[in-house]
Design a protein around this motif. Structure first.
Motif, short mmCIF file in Angstrom:
data_model
loop_
_atom_site.label_atom_id
_atom_site.label_comp_id
_atom_site.label_asym_id
_atom_site.label_seq_id
_atom_site.Cartn_x
_atom_site.Cartn_y
_atom_site.Cartn_z
N GLU A 100 66.67 76.06 57.32
CA GLU A 100 65.79 74.96 56.92
C GLU A 100 65.80 73.80 57.89
O GLU A 100 64.77 73.19 58.17
N PRO A 135 65.39 84.55 57.71
CA PRO A 135 64.69 83.26 57.84
C PRO A 135 65.36 82.32 58.85
O PRO A 135 66.58 82.34 59.01
N ARG A 148 63.27 74.01 60.59
CA ARG A 148 61.86 74.26 60.23
C ARG A 148 60.99 73.02 60.37
O ARG A 148 61.47 71.90 60.20
N PHE A 207 69.76 80.92 62.16
CA PHE A 207 69.12 81.78 61.15
C PHE A 207 70.03 82.00 59.95
O PHE A 207 71.25 81.86 60.06
N ASP A 208 69.40 82.41 58.84
CA ASP A 208 70.17 82.77 57.66
C ASP A 208 70.66 84.21 57.83
O ASP A 208 70.21 85.13 57.17
N THR A 239 58.97 82.15 65.45
CA THR A 239 59.00 81.92 63.99
C THR A 239 57.68 82.33 63.35
O THR A 239 56.62 81.85 63.73
N ASP A 292 56.02 82.78 57.63
CA ASP A 292 56.89 82.59 56.46
C ASP A 292 58.28 82.14 56.91
O ASP A 292 59.25 82.30 56.18
N TRP A 293 58.37 81.58 58.12
CA TRP A 293 59.62 81.07 58.71
C TRP A 293 60.62 82.19 59.02
O TRP A 293 61.81 81.94 59.20
N SER A 294 60.17 83.41 59.07
CA SER A 294 61.10 84.51 59.34
C SER A 294 61.12 84.84 60.84
O SER A 294 60.22 84.44 61.59
N SER A 307 58.71 75.66 63.66
CA SER A 307 60.14 75.37 63.76
C SER A 307 60.39 74.84 65.16
O SER A 307 59.47 74.74 65.98
#
Ligand SMILES: [Fe+2]
Length: 610
Positions: free
Chosen positions: A484, A481, A487, A467-468, A519, A522-524, A513
């Protein structure tokens, strides 16, 4: 003051918390004992549990602290009734008897509920937001910090900015009722057909499906928002002053129709409304955070109050806000007020605070009851359960093997969590890599269809691999998020399921993902980081899972079925296990296989959009 008992009650989510020499010994919500969700009655069971944990009687307390001041609250209520006369009269007649019988009589009620506690034990009061602020700052790891509290309403305050330094707590600014971000969010929660005070999570989870098409209408009609985060609501659109509905016909007209009934379909309009109010909330929270930074000059922020449970807004403050670090009280809602009230008095009377750089003093929020082997086996035998008792290593070995075979595990260990989230003590676990886990856990275990993904528990050291996010989120209060590289992207470059049109449950079930079960569209993901320091038992299981599979995360959802509080006792856990279709149950070192149990009632699946 050696032993202090904090109490929150009568509005939402009653709780009790106990301090010994300023140390947090125990805290629990009443709902877990009475099995009535969000129980708001006097927390007599939670208080008894706290006393038992300390091994004392009520008469041995040095004080009981209630989390708000009933008289100013009653005055606010009276003023509101008078302010909206003649309609206010109905509200007055309807609610005044309740005020007079218990809310104003808190002192006498506390003595009586605690078994005729002696007059020598003082009953003290804090202000509502003072309790929230104390719960945010005192347990935090920071020597000094800015404090932001945001909720529906206390006595008068709805938002406060303060500063904590050592044992001192200073309230600097406040915004007052009826201008409330919590009530504004709740108004949209009610309008979209979710329950006020518990459905706010659902509205937040609905937001990524929508577009912020109503943001401009909200900004221009409903709220006058200033740069410093202060605002005024346009009361022409709201009805909460009269106490019956949150919104009125003018509100309906502005947003394109009547409120959604809970049994009605969720339409694109509701998702757009959710997204719009969510974006506005994030904007207000970011402005408030900047203002708190400006007026305090601090570079760390502590937060509490119901709105601090909005983990999407929290994630943005963490990433975009001016603060170096933030810490959020895990029981940020009114349950945490019980703890804050006791902490405010203890520090107010000269208690010394020793913040630790190694972490907060919440003990991972594991502050509730735990059960030894004898109690576990007694409960299981009473049900005629078939179980085995195995070593720690064997528990981990089996659970990892089951999880890898896409089994769903009821995981009951140690002390129960304080606050709304299950953090690995009363949790249901699954494999986040599985494409069927999301719907399996919802349909077979939770008895619901949900448009929200589950949350991941991830090893602290590995969180940045997925994760970010590179900071602690031990209480699942930050959304960030998925990186990438993990994803899955649709042909249009967006996340599969993010386009509008289809059924929400279908959309959330599309893999986005390599960890589809956790997930969002919004990919969060709503992340819990797990460290050996906060939660050694859970960390060990996760580490073993990581060693075997290379995946450092598990699905972690609360151990309950739809509409019930999280389980508290082994008895609750076994009942929940046999009444749902979890594959295995683990209580301490006791392992159970669903197929071997003698009693497996089948519960009707209730189709519901969450
Ligand atoms: Fe509150």
């Amino acid at each position: 003051m050696r032993h202090l008992l904090g109490i929150s009650a009568y509005y939402h989510d009653s709780a009790a918390a106990l301090l010994r020499d300023g140390e947090i010994l125990a805290a629990a919500q009443e709902e877990r004992f009475t099995r009535r969700k969000n129980d708001d009655r006097f927390p007599v069971h939670a208080a008894r549990y706290c006393l038992a944990e300390a091994g004392i009687q009520a008469d041995q307390l040095d004080g009981v602290v209630f989390y708000d001041k009933p008289i100013p609250k009653f005055a606010r209520f009276l003023e509101t009734c008078v302010g909206v006369a003649p309609q206010g009269l109905t509200t007055f007649l309807r609610f005044t008897p309740a005020w007079l019988s218990s809310k104003l009589n808190v002192k006498a009620e506390i003595r009586e509920e605690l078994g005729g506690m002696a007059e020598s034990v003082p009953v003290l009061f804090t202000e509502h937001h003072q309790a929230h602020a104390a719960s945010a700052f005192f347990p935090s790891p920071f020597p000094s910090a800015a404090i932001l509290t945001v909720d529906g309403v206390g006595e008068y305050a709805t938002t406060t900015i303060g500063k904590g330094n050592g044992s001192r707590l200073e309230m600097i600014q406040e915004q007052r009722f009826p201008h409330s971000l919590g009530l504004l969010y709740s108004a949209f929660t009610a309008y979209c057909g979710f329950r006020v005070n518990s459905g706010e999570y659902k509205l937040m989870g609905l937001a990524p499906y929508g577009k912020p098409t109503y943001l401009e209408s909200i900004r221009s009609q409903l709220i006058d928002l200033r740069d410093d985060g202060s605002f005024r609501l346009n009361l022409d659109y709201f009805d909460f002053l009269r106490g019956f509905r949150m919104t009125n016909a003018r509100f309906d007209q502005l947003f394109g129709g009547s409120p959604r009934r809970p049994d009605q379909r969720i339409e694109a309009r509701h998702a757009d409304l959710a997204r719009s109010i969510q974006e506005l909330t994030e904007e207000v929270m970011l402005r408030l955070a900047r203002e708190a930074h400006r007026v305090t000059g601090e570079d760390r922020l502590c937060m509490a109050g119901g709105v601090a449970l909005n983990c999407v807004a929290n994630g943005r403050i963490q990433r975009e806000g001016p603060f170096r670090e933030i810490w959020i009280q895990p029981a940020a809602g009114d349950a945490g007020g019980a703890l804050g009230a006791a902490l405010a008095v203890w520090h107010g009377k000269g208690g010394i605070r020793n913040p630790s750089r190694s972490g907060d003093t919440m003990r991972g929020a594991l502050l509730g009851p735990e059960f030894g082997d004898v109690a576990v086996e007694k409960a299981l035998r009473e049900h005629g359960a078939i179980f085995e008792r195995v070593t720690d290593e064997e528990v981990d070995r089996r659970v990892v093997e089951w999880l890898a075979r896409e089994k769903v595990i009821g995981w009951f260990q140690g002390r129960m969590e304080f606050g709304p989230r299950a953090l690995g003590s009363r949790s249901i676990l699954g494999d986040p890599r599985s494409v069927r886990m999301q719907s399996q856990m919802n349909l077979r275990v939770k008895f619901r269809e949900s448009f929200r993904p589950f949350a991941p528990a991830v090893l602290r050291e590995q969180v940045a691999d997925l994760f970010d996010l590179s900071v602690d989120s031990p209480y699942m209060l930050l959304v960030a998020p998925v990186l990438e590289r993990h994803r899955i992207t649709g042909p249009d470059g967006a996340a599969p399921g993010s386009e509008s049109g289809e059924d929400l449950v279908e959309r959330v079930n599309r893999p986005r993902s390599t960890l589809p079960a956790i997930t969002h569209v919004d990919w969060s993901a709503r992340i819990q980081t797990v460290s050996a320091e906060h939660h050694p038992r859970f960390e060990r299981l996760l580490r073993r899972w990581y060693e075997v599979t290379g995946c450092p995360a598990l699905v972690n959802t609360s151990f309950n079925v739809r509409g019930e509080p999280i389980v508290c006792t082994p008895d609750d856990a076994y009942r929940c296990f046999v009444n749902s279709e979890m594959d295995h149950l683990v209580i301490g070192n006791h392992v159970l296989d669903r197929a071997a149990q003698p009693h497996r009632p089948v519960q009707q699946f209730d189709r519901d959009q969450d």
